[in-house]
Motif scaffolding. Structure first.
Motif, PDB file in Angstrom:
ATOM      1  N   CYS A  61       0.647  -1.691   0.497  1.00  0.00           N
ATOM      2  CA  CYS A  61       0.113  -0.292  -0.070  1.00  0.00           C
ATOM      3  C   CYS A  61       0.627   0.681  -0.365  1.00  0.00           C
ATOM      4  CB  CYS A  61      -0.095  -0.140   1.185  1.00  0.00           C
ATOM      5  SG  CYS A  61      -0.014  -0.221   2.602  1.00  0.00           S
TER       6      CYS A  61
ATOM      7  N   SER B 150      -5.879   2.873   0.431  1.00  0.00           N
ATOM      8  CA  SER B 150      -5.039   2.139  -0.286  1.00  0.00           C
ATOM      9  C   SER B 150      -4.599   0.692   0.791  1.00  0.00           C
ATOM     10  CB  SER B 150      -4.170   1.989  -1.007  1.00  0.00           C
ATOM     11  OG  SER B 150      -2.717   2.207  -0.308  1.00  0.00           O
TER      12      SER B 150
ATOM     13  N   SER C 225       5.876   3.459  -4.219  1.00  0.00           N
ATOM     14  CA  SER C 225       5.055   4.336  -4.115  1.00  0.00           C
ATOM     15  C   SER C 225       4.369   5.227  -3.180  1.00  0.00           C
ATOM     16  CB  SER C 225       3.504   2.573  -3.952  1.00  0.00           C
ATOM     17  OG  SER C 225       3.649   1.438  -4.511  1.00  0.00           O
TER      18      SER C 225
ATOM     19  N   LEU D  69      -1.075  -2.475  -6.613  1.00  0.00           N
ATOM     20  CA  LEU D  69      -2.271  -1.798  -6.611  1.00  0.00           C
ATOM     21  C   LEU D  69      -1.550   0.541  -6.502  1.00  0.00           C
ATOM     22  CD1 LEU D  69      -2.772  -2.101  -2.986  1.00  0.00           C
ATOM     23  CD2 LEU D  69      -4.236  -2.603  -5.160  1.00  0.00           C
TER      24      LEU D  69
ATOM     25  N   SER E 292      -4.084   2.186  -9.643  1.00  0.00           N
ATOM     26  CA  SER E 292      -4.526   3.029 -10.299  1.00  0.00           C
ATOM     27  C   SER E 292      -4.594   4.607 -11.013  1.00  0.00           C
ATOM     28  CB  SER E 292      -4.345   3.860  -8.133  1.00  0.00           C
ATOM     29  OG  SER E 292      -4.389   2.876  -6.992  1.00  0.00           O
TER      30      SER E 292
END
Length: 275
Positions: free
Chosen positions: A19, A24, A42, A234, A238
């Protein structure tokens, strides 16, 4: 940390989507996963709009981690980069991550400023300095920090597989709770890693488009891995969805692929708030 220890002691592999913020992390939890990891790549992208090349400071990572750990009940592992300094800094970093609620902290052996393990330009510190970093992290844990130590080496790309294997063996000897050899380039190298440290939980990094073969969790478990991490899935999903929506808006069309508003409200917690 105790919950993570329990999960590591159970049979089977833990699938770990990574995440980058509270939302998230909450989506990972709501989808039924047992653990998540705050990805440095991220988080740097989402928080700063910058690449994972050392821009994020200790304080910024701690603030992001506080938000993430506060949003979920599942164990959160955190990217501690190189520990942000010498042995004393590393001990402070480990204790700080424990205080905001991380179940584990990853400390690696790259030269600072570090960068994503699947990109060019990496360098690692000497074997002795790498061991000193893990020793400092373990000392902080043993002095009372309620956190597990995830020890990572990037030596495979910089020096070679044999050096990387020697380092993870030494990390295990120092008392690391989980070990991680970044970016093995074949199934044979992945097996060699598992055979080198059979008694310590091992992490496999499943990066789409990276250097390591993408294998199903069941196959990773048979090799001896305990955690299958998906560091950028993720974030990539996104960005892809946002690019598509922006292209629609730019062309004068309603954005496709958006959630119905009631579903979006539920995802961000309005239903719980009004319950």
């Amino acid at each position: 940390a105790s919950h993570l220890r329990e999960l590591l002691a159970k049979p089977g592999i833990l699938t770990m989507p990574c995440c980058f913020d509270g939302l998230s992390a909450r989506l990972v939890e709501k989808s039924g996963f047992d653990i998540t990891f705050m990805s440095g790549f991220s988080t740097s992208a989402a928080k700063l709009g910058l690449p994972d090349t050392g821009y994020m400071s200790y304080g910024e990572m701690l603030d992001a981690g506080k938000d993430i750990c506060g949003a979920v009940k599942i164990p959160v592992l955190g990217d501690g980069d190189t520990g942000y300094g010498n042995a004393m800094n590393i001990k402070r970093t480990v204790k700080g991550y424990a205080q905001v609620g991380f179940a584990s902290i990853m400390i690696e052996d790259q030269v600072a400023p570090k960068r994503c393990g699947h990109t060019k330009g990496k360098a690692v510190v000497s074997r002795s300095e790498a061991v000193q970093r893990i020793r400092a992290a373990v000392d902080a844990r043993n002095e009372g920090a309620d956190i597990l130590i995830l020890a990572r080496t990037d030596a495979r790309a910089c020096i070679g597989l044999e050096e990387a294997l020697e380092r993870v063996k030494l990390f295990e000897k120092e008392g690391a709770d989980i070990v991680f050899l970044e970016a093995p380039e074949s199934i044979e190298e992945m097996r060699a890693f598992c055979e080198a440290v059979p008694n310590t939980p091992k992490l496999a990094n499943m990066l789409e488009g990276g250097k390591t073969p993408l294998l199903p969790p069941a196959e990773l478990a048979k090799m001896g891995f305990k955690i299958a991490a998906y560091p950028l899935t993720l974030l990539s999903a996104s960005v892809s969805a946002m690019d598509a929506a922006l292209a629609d808006l730019k062309a004068g069309r309603p954005a496709s692929g958006v959630l119905p508003f009631p579903t979006l409200r539920e995802r961000v917690g309005f239903d719980d708030y009004y319950a």
